[in-house]
Scaffold this motif. Structure first.
Motif, short mmCIF file in Angstrom:
data_model
loop_
_atom_site.label_atom_id
_atom_site.label_comp_id
_atom_site.label_asym_id
_atom_site.label_seq_id
_atom_site.Cartn_x
_atom_site.Cartn_y
_atom_site.Cartn_z
N ALA A 11 65.49 33.80 28.57
CA ALA A 11 64.36 32.88 28.73
C ALA A 11 64.76 31.48 28.30
O ALA A 11 65.64 31.28 27.46
CB ALA A 11 63.17 33.36 27.90
N LEU A 12 64.08 30.49 28.89
CA LEU A 12 64.31 29.10 28.53
C LEU A 12 63.78 28.80 27.13
O LEU A 12 62.89 29.48 26.61
CB LEU A 12 63.60 28.19 29.54
CG LEU A 12 64.14 28.19 30.97
CD1 LEU A 12 63.16 27.46 31.88
CD2 LEU A 12 65.52 27.56 31.04
N THR A 13 64.34 27.76 26.53
CA THR A 13 63.82 27.30 25.25
C THR A 13 62.44 26.70 25.45
O THR A 13 62.01 26.42 26.58
CB THR A 13 64.74 26.23 24.65
OG1 THR A 13 64.71 25.07 25.53
CG2 THR A 13 66.17 26.72 24.52
N ALA A 14 61.71 26.48 24.36
CA ALA A 14 60.37 25.90 24.46
C ALA A 14 60.40 24.52 25.11
O ALA A 14 59.57 24.19 25.95
CB ALA A 14 59.73 25.83 23.07
N ALA A 15 61.40 23.71 24.72
CA ALA A 15 61.49 22.36 25.29
C ALA A 15 61.79 22.42 26.78
O ALA A 15 61.18 21.68 27.58
CB ALA A 15 62.59 21.56 24.56
N ASP A 16 62.71 23.29 27.18
CA ASP A 16 63.02 23.42 28.59
C ASP A 16 61.86 24.04 29.37
O ASP A 16 61.66 23.76 30.55
CB ASP A 16 64.29 24.24 28.79
CG ASP A 16 65.56 23.42 28.59
OD1 ASP A 16 65.45 22.18 28.57
OD2 ASP A 16 66.65 24.02 28.47
N THR A 17 61.12 24.91 28.71
CA THR A 17 59.92 25.48 29.35
C THR A 17 58.94 24.37 29.72
O THR A 17 58.42 24.34 30.85
CB THR A 17 59.24 26.49 28.42
OG1 THR A 17 60.10 27.62 28.24
CG2 THR A 17 57.91 26.96 28.99
N MET A 18 58.71 23.45 28.79
CA MET A 18 57.79 22.34 29.06
C MET A 18 58.32 21.46 30.20
O MET A 18 57.58 21.05 31.09
CB MET A 18 57.62 21.50 27.80
CG MET A 18 56.88 22.22 26.67
SD MET A 18 55.14 22.47 27.04
CE MET A 18 54.53 20.78 26.93
N ALA A 19 59.63 21.22 30.19
CA ALA A 19 60.23 20.37 31.22
C ALA A 19 60.17 21.04 32.60
O ALA A 19 59.86 20.40 33.61
CB ALA A 19 61.67 20.04 30.85
N ALA A 20 60.47 22.34 32.64
CA ALA A 20 60.44 23.06 33.91
C ALA A 20 59.03 23.15 34.45
O ALA A 20 58.79 22.99 35.66
CB ALA A 20 61.02 24.46 33.73
N ALA A 21 58.04 23.40 33.57
CA ALA A 21 56.65 23.47 34.00
C ALA A 21 56.21 22.13 34.59
O ALA A 21 55.52 22.07 35.61
CB ALA A 21 55.76 23.88 32.83
N SER A 22 56.63 21.05 33.97
CA SER A 22 56.29 19.73 34.47
C SER A 22 56.93 19.49 35.84
O SER A 22 56.30 18.94 36.75
CB SER A 22 56.76 18.65 33.49
OG SER A 22 56.53 17.36 33.99
N GLU A 23 58.18 19.91 36.00
CA GLU A 23 58.88 19.76 37.27
C GLU A 23 58.16 20.47 38.41
O GLU A 23 58.08 19.97 39.53
CB GLU A 23 60.31 20.30 37.14
CG GLU A 23 61.12 20.32 38.42
CD GLU A 23 61.49 18.92 38.90
OE1 GLU A 23 61.83 18.79 40.10
OE2 GLU A 23 61.44 17.97 38.10
#
Length: 479
Positions: free
Chosen positions: A79-91
């Motif tokens: 799974a992605l890290t929390a920070a990358d999760t936020m970035a991917a969701a935004s993308e």
């Protein structure tokens, strides 16, 4: 019980390659599938691939893979890290609140991430500590039509096998007793087997519910399912929505006869039918392909009727007739009817009847052909009644041997399609009451190759023992 699909090994087409029908040796037996199903018509490979490449669900999965870049760090659960999760969701434009602490907090992102892995758009790297762009991403973008279809098919198998199961894993409190793994396979199979009629969404919901709770007691099943559906909705709706986003399914509202709306009905698209046909071939079930109507012979048209319902047969006949001169079409159909076995003859005759008055010259010629004469008499009489400009020909009144031939054809065709109990009902309706012995005598003298077999069958299965005895006596007298 939810299961996590393994992450994909580098260089493979699709992590879902082992999730198809072929992986289940008992699949064909479970659905009581014969070795061959009725033929279907599919678009050309290029057209199918073009539809596959437009699938919205895979567009989001590829966008996620491209965002991930050359490599992206993941935790022990891929799974992605929390920070990358936020970035991917935004993308991707996915809702993600400020309190996101892990990828599990954005369920839609988890589903897309696992789909991207399953489709081969993302691959594990650095001993599983990172994920990067997979080889399938390039093939999806720039590869051949065959490669695009293989990737799409893998994504379809991944979706029907894992999507609901992943959802259960993301809500362990409600999903821990529910086993969603692979339940979509049955839905996909039924969609194929009911291609024209379609599958009611309510039936898909019930099918998944029953399969998912099959190991639970009735009380446990009701409690667990109610809790799950209250939060996540009916799983058939969820799965069919995803299959719609893949371009595998369409869902429409259907109107009932007297009760009003029947509810939503799902049907496979040609792309979905192509993928299921490929899977069925893997378990030894062949589904022949029909040529385009312009390329079909009368024999092809008749073969297409096997296993089809009346509406499907009529649609194929109309498409075939639209490509031909009416007189030539009638000639080809009636020539085939004269040479065919009863079930083939009846299909060819039915198609020829759709031509109407333009077939009159060929029907007149058919009066001289023993196997087709009874049908020609009926057709000419019906045309004369419905078309005032067409005169009734003398000699078109059916005689006893014409009726006997029609009955023999009907019953010879029925023996291959009916169970004994249903056959008895058909026999009782087909043989004219009060005229049985006369009819049997005429049948015994016909040059019909199935006359003796039909008489024997009547003797074995007719519901009236006196009629059955009379048929046996006649059949035993035939040399």
């Amino acid at each position: 019980m939810a299961t996590d699909p393994p992450h994909q090994a580098p260089g493979t087409h699709s992590g879902a390659a082992d999730a198809g029908f072929a992986a289940d040796a008992g699949f064909a037996a479970a659905f009581e599938l014969p070795g061959q199903l009725p033929a279907i018509r599919l678009p050309a490979e290029a057209e199918l691939a073009a539809v596959a490449r437009r699938a919205p669900l895979l567009a989001r999965a590829t966008r996620l893979a491209e965002w991930a870049g050359p490599v992206r760090a993941v935790d022990a659960g891929d799974a992605l890290t929390a920070a990358d999760t936020m970035a991917a969701a935004s993308e991707l434009g996915l809702p993600a609140g400020p309190d996101v602490t892990s990828m599990q907090d954005v369920p839609e992102l988890v589903q897309l991430w696992k789909l991207a892995i399953g489709a081969g758009f993302l691959e594990a790297a650095d001993h599983g500590e990172k994920f990067g762009i997979g080889a399938a991403a390039g093939r999806w973008r720039d590869g051949t039509d065959a490669e695009a279809l293989a990737i799409w098919s893998g994504a379809l198998m991944f979706t029907v096998t894992h999507w609901l199961d992943i959802a259960a894993g993301l809500d362990p409190r409600r999903g821990r007793e529910l086993d969603f793994y692979g339940t979509g396979m049955g839905v996909l199979a039924l969609l194929f087997l009911r291609r024209r009629a379609g599958l009611r969404v309510a039936d898909a919901n019930a099918m998944i519910r029953d399969a998912t709770t099959s190991e639970l007691s009735p009380v446990q099943a009701a409690k667990s399912w109610t809790s799950w559906a209250r939060v996540h909705g009916e799983s058939g709706d969820v799965l069919l929505h995803r299959l719609t986003e893949l371009g595998a399914v369409t869902v429409d509202e259907e109107a009932g006869e007297a009760e009003g709306p029947e509810g939503a009905v799902a049907r496979l698209t040609p792309l979905g039918s192509w993928a299921v046909r490929e899977q069925l071939a893997g378990v030894g079930v062949q589904v022949p392909l029909l040529p385009p109507p312009a390329e079909m012979t009368a024999a092809d048209l008749v073969a297409a009727a096997e296993g089809a319902d009346a509406d499907e047969i009529a649609a194929e006949a109309d498409a075939w007739l639209a490509q031909r001169d009416p007189d030539e079409a009638a000639r080809e159909l009636l020539d085939f009817a004269a040479a065919g076995v009863p079930v083939e003859r009846m299909v060819a005759i039915s198609a020829a009847q759709r031509i109407g008055p333009l077939a009159v010259p060929r029907w007149r010629d058919a009066l001289a052909v023993r196997a087709v004469r009874p049908y020609a008499k009926i057709a000419l009489t019906e045309i004369a009644v419905g078309a005032p400009g067409v005169a009734t020909l003398p000699g078109t009144r059916p005689e006893a041997d014409d009726v006997a031939w029609l009955v023999t054809d009907l019953l010879a065709a029925a023996t291959k399609a009916l169970e004994p109990a249903d056959l008895a009902i058909q026999l009782g309706a087909a043989v004219p009451k009060g005229a049985e012995e006369m009819m049997f005598g005429v049948m015994s003298r016909l040059p019909h190759p199935d006359a003796a077999r039909v008489l024997t069958m009547i003797g074995q299965h007719h519901p009236d023992e006196n009629v059955a005895r009379a048929a046996r006596q006649v059949s035993e007298s035939i040399p």
